[in-house]
Scaffold this motif. Structure first.
Motif, PDB file in Angstrom:
ATOM      1  N   PRO A  10       0.834  -1.205   0.000  1.00  0.00           N
ATOM      2  CA  PRO A  10       0.000   0.000   0.000  1.00  0.00           C
ATOM      3  C   PRO A  10       0.871   1.258   0.000  1.00  0.00           C
ATOM      4  CG  PRO A  10      -0.062  -1.060   2.137  1.00  0.00           C
ATOM      5  CD  PRO A  10       0.687  -1.975   1.214  1.00  0.00           C
ATOM      6  N   PRO A  11       0.354   2.362  -0.538  1.00  0.00           N
ATOM      7  CA  PRO A  11       1.156   3.584  -0.637  1.00  0.00           C
ATOM      8  C   PRO A  11       1.718   4.055   0.702  1.00  0.00           C
ATOM      9  CG  PRO A  11      -0.879   3.839  -1.865  1.00  0.00           C
ATOM     10  CD  PRO A  11      -0.968   2.529  -1.139  1.00  0.00           C
ATOM     11  N   ALA A  12       1.020   3.829   1.791  1.00  0.00           N
ATOM     12  CA  ALA A  12       1.523   4.284   3.086  1.00  0.00           C
ATOM     13  C   ALA A  12       2.729   3.458   3.525  1.00  0.00           C
ATOM     14  CB  ALA A  12       0.422   4.205   4.130  1.00  0.00           C
ATOM     15  N   GLY A  13       2.872   2.246   3.004  1.00  0.00           N
ATOM     16  CA  GLY A  13       3.976   1.383   3.411  1.00  0.00           C
ATOM     17  C   GLY A  13       5.213   1.524   2.547  1.00  0.00           C
ATOM     18  N   ARG A  14       5.110   2.239   1.441  1.00  0.00           N
ATOM     19  CA  ARG A  14       6.264   2.417   0.566  1.00  0.00           C
ATOM     20  C   ARG A  14       7.226   3.447   1.158  1.00  0.00           C
ATOM     21  NH1 ARG A  14       2.731   3.337  -4.704  1.00  0.00           N
ATOM     22  NH2 ARG A  14       1.875   1.265  -4.881  1.00  0.00           N
ATOM     23  N   PRO A  15       8.515   3.191   1.013  1.00  0.00           N
ATOM     24  CA  PRO A  15       9.462   4.211   1.494  1.00  0.00           C
ATOM     25  C   PRO A  15       9.409   5.445   0.591  1.00  0.00           C
ATOM     26  CG  PRO A  15      10.631   2.442   0.402  1.00  0.00           C
ATOM     27  CD  PRO A  15       9.182   2.029   0.486  1.00  0.00           C
ATOM     28  N   LEU A  16       9.482   6.604   1.196  1.00  0.00           N
ATOM     29  CA  LEU A  16       9.430   7.848   0.439  1.00  0.00           C
ATOM     30  C   LEU A  16      10.816   8.199  -0.094  1.00  0.00           C
ATOM     31  CD1 LEU A  16       7.192   9.994   2.791  1.00  0.00           C
ATOM     32  CD2 LEU A  16       6.535   8.902   0.659  1.00  0.00           C
ATOM     33  N   ASN A  17      10.859   8.568  -1.341  1.00  0.00           N
ATOM     34  CA  ASN A  17      12.107   9.072  -1.900  1.00  0.00           C
ATOM     35  C   ASN A  17      12.267  10.521  -1.473  1.00  0.00           C
ATOM     36  OD1 ASN A  17      12.715   6.704  -3.187  1.00  0.00           O
ATOM     37  ND2 ASN A  17      11.706   7.299  -5.087  1.00  0.00           N
ATOM     38  N   ALA A  18      13.495  10.912  -1.244  1.00  0.00           N
ATOM     39  CA  ALA A  18      13.743  12.311  -0.898  1.00  0.00           C
ATOM     40  C   ALA A  18      13.362  13.180  -2.084  1.00  0.00           C
ATOM     41  CB  ALA A  18      15.210  12.505  -0.560  1.00  0.00           C
ATOM     42  N   PRO A  19      12.715  14.297  -1.862  1.00  0.00           N
ATOM     43  CA  PRO A  19      12.337  15.154  -2.985  1.00  0.00           C
ATOM     44  C   PRO A  19      13.592  15.710  -3.659  1.00  0.00           C
ATOM     45  CG  PRO A  19      11.798  16.202  -0.899  1.00  0.00           C
ATOM     46  CD  PRO A  19      12.277  14.826  -0.589  1.00  0.00           C
ATOM     47  N   TRP A  20      13.690  15.542  -4.956  1.00  0.00           N
ATOM     48  CA  TRP A  20      14.885  15.961  -5.685  1.00  0.00           C
ATOM     49  C   TRP A  20      15.014  17.473  -5.723  1.00  0.00           C
ATOM     50  CZ3 TRP A  20      14.575  19.207  -9.790  1.00  0.00           C
ATOM     51  CH2 TRP A  20      13.319  19.365 -10.373  1.00  0.00           C
ATOM     52  N   TRP A  21      13.940  18.183  -5.536  1.00  0.00           N
ATOM     53  CA  TRP A  21      13.953  19.635  -5.687  1.00  0.00           C
ATOM     54  C   TRP A  21      14.348  20.357  -4.410  1.00  0.00           C
ATOM     55  CZ3 TRP A  21      10.711  21.463  -2.092  1.00  0.00           C
ATOM     56  CH2 TRP A  21       9.692  20.618  -1.677  1.00  0.00           C
ATOM     57  N   ALA A  22      14.504  19.647  -3.300  1.00  0.00           N
ATOM     58  CA  ALA A  22      14.814  20.318  -2.029  1.00  0.00           C
ATOM     59  C   ALA A  22      16.190  20.970  -2.045  1.00  0.00           C
ATOM     60  CB  ALA A  22      14.713  19.325  -0.883  1.00  0.00           C
ATOM     61  N   ALA A  23      17.197  20.251  -2.519  1.00  0.00           N
ATOM     62  CA  ALA A  23      18.556  20.813  -2.553  1.00  0.00           C
ATOM     63  C   ALA A  23      18.670  21.976  -3.537  1.00  0.00           C
ATOM     64  CB  ALA A  23      19.570  19.728  -2.872  1.00  0.00           C
ATOM     65  N   PRO A  24      18.167  21.861  -4.782  1.00  0.00           N
ATOM     66  CA  PRO A  24      18.243  23.023  -5.670  1.00  0.00           C
ATOM     67  C   PRO A  24      17.480  24.234  -5.143  1.00  0.00           C
ATOM     68  CG  PRO A  24      17.798  21.060  -6.952  1.00  0.00           C
ATOM     69  CD  PRO A  24      17.707  20.679  -5.512  1.00  0.00           C
ATOM     70  N   ALA A  25      16.366  24.011  -4.473  1.00  0.00           N
ATOM     71  CA  ALA A  25      15.621  25.138  -3.899  1.00  0.00           C
ATOM     72  C   ALA A  25      16.438  25.808  -2.795  1.00  0.00           C
ATOM     73  CB  ALA A  25      14.280  24.662  -3.353  1.00  0.00           C
ATOM     74  N   LEU A  26      17.098  25.007  -1.980  1.00  0.00           N
ATOM     75  CA  LEU A  26      17.958  25.552  -0.930  1.00  0.00           C
ATOM     76  C   LEU A  26      19.124  26.335  -1.532  1.00  0.00           C
ATOM     77  CD1 LEU A  26      18.654  25.676   2.112  1.00  0.00           C
ATOM     78  CD2 LEU A  26      20.009  23.621   1.730  1.00  0.00           C
ATOM     79  N   PHE A  27      19.737  25.804  -2.594  1.00  0.00           N
ATOM     80  CA  PHE A  27      20.838  26.504  -3.246  1.00  0.00           C
ATOM     81  C   PHE A  27      20.367  27.801  -3.903  1.00  0.00           C
ATOM     82  CE2 PHE A  27      22.955  22.177  -3.729  1.00  0.00           C
ATOM     83  CZ  PHE A  27      23.731  22.371  -2.605  1.00  0.00           C
ATOM     84  N   THR A  28      19.162  27.814  -4.442  1.00  0.00           N
ATOM     85  CA  THR A  28      18.631  29.023  -5.062  1.00  0.00           C
ATOM     86  C   THR A  28      18.439  30.117  -4.016  1.00  0.00           C
ATOM     87  OG1 THR A  28      17.527  27.704  -6.757  1.00  0.00           O
ATOM     88  CG2 THR A  28      16.738  29.950  -6.436  1.00  0.00           C
ATOM     89  N   VAL A  29      17.847  29.750  -2.889  1.00  0.00           N
ATOM     90  CA  VAL A  29      17.655  30.728  -1.815  1.00  0.00           C
ATOM     91  C   VAL A  29      18.998  31.192  -1.265  1.00  0.00           C
ATOM     92  CG1 VAL A  29      16.744  31.008   0.518  1.00  0.00           C
ATOM     93  CG2 VAL A  29      15.361  29.898  -1.227  1.00  0.00           C
ATOM     94  N   ALA A  30      19.941  30.252  -1.087  1.00  0.00           N
ATOM     95  CA  ALA A  30      21.260  30.607  -0.556  1.00  0.00           C
ATOM     96  C   ALA A  30      22.012  31.518  -1.520  1.00  0.00           C
ATOM     97  CB  ALA A  30      22.076  29.342  -0.285  1.00  0.00           C
ATOM     98  N   ALA A  31      21.913  31.261  -2.822  1.00  0.00           N
ATOM     99  CA  ALA A  31      22.598  32.118  -3.797  1.00  0.00           C
ATOM    100  C   ALA A  31      21.978  33.511  -3.832  1.00  0.00           C
ATOM    101  CB  ALA A  31      22.540  31.486  -5.191  1.00  0.00           C
TER     102      ALA A  31
END
Length: 114
Positions: A10-31
């Motif tokens: 079931p979807p609740a039992g699947r492991p979640l992948n880390a969102p790929w956009w979190a690091a680029p969003a952090l780098f955009t704000v940091a830049a």
């Protein structure tokens, strides 16, 4: 004899992948914040606007980190590009000020010091 398929997880039992956009969003704000802080905290802010043009390079590096990738090596490359872009945005204004002061000092020294 056919094997029965395993029941779907079931979807609740699947492991979640880390969102790929979190690091680029952090780098955009940091830049953006690093570039604004670096530019406002040095005397280059009173000079002409063309000295802000090289901020295109760190923004291009951060933009390259937004490209989603499926392979670990390209994911690492995107993280490195984003980190380097944010760091360059932070130090560019101070580096440009240092270079301009050094050029002015060398020109002053060669023209006779007076």
């Amino acid at each position: 004899m056919k094997a029965t398929p395993a029941p779907a997880v079931p979807p609740a039992g699947r492991p979640l992948n880390a969102p790929w956009w979190a690091a680029p969003a952090l780098f955009t704000v940091a830049a953006a914040l690093g570039g604004a802080w670096g530019y406002r905290s040095c005397p280059i802010v009173q000079s002409s606007a063309w000295l802000a043009l090289p901020y295109v390079v760190p923004l291009a590096l951060v933009a390259a980190s937004w490209r989603p990738s499926a392979h670990r090596d390209t994911r690492t490359r995107g993280l490195v590009l984003g980190g380097v872009g944010a760091w360059i945005a932070l130090v560019y204004a101070h580096l440009a000020t240092l270079v301009l002061y050094t050029v002015a000092l060398v020109l002053w020294a060669f023209q006779g010091g007076g």
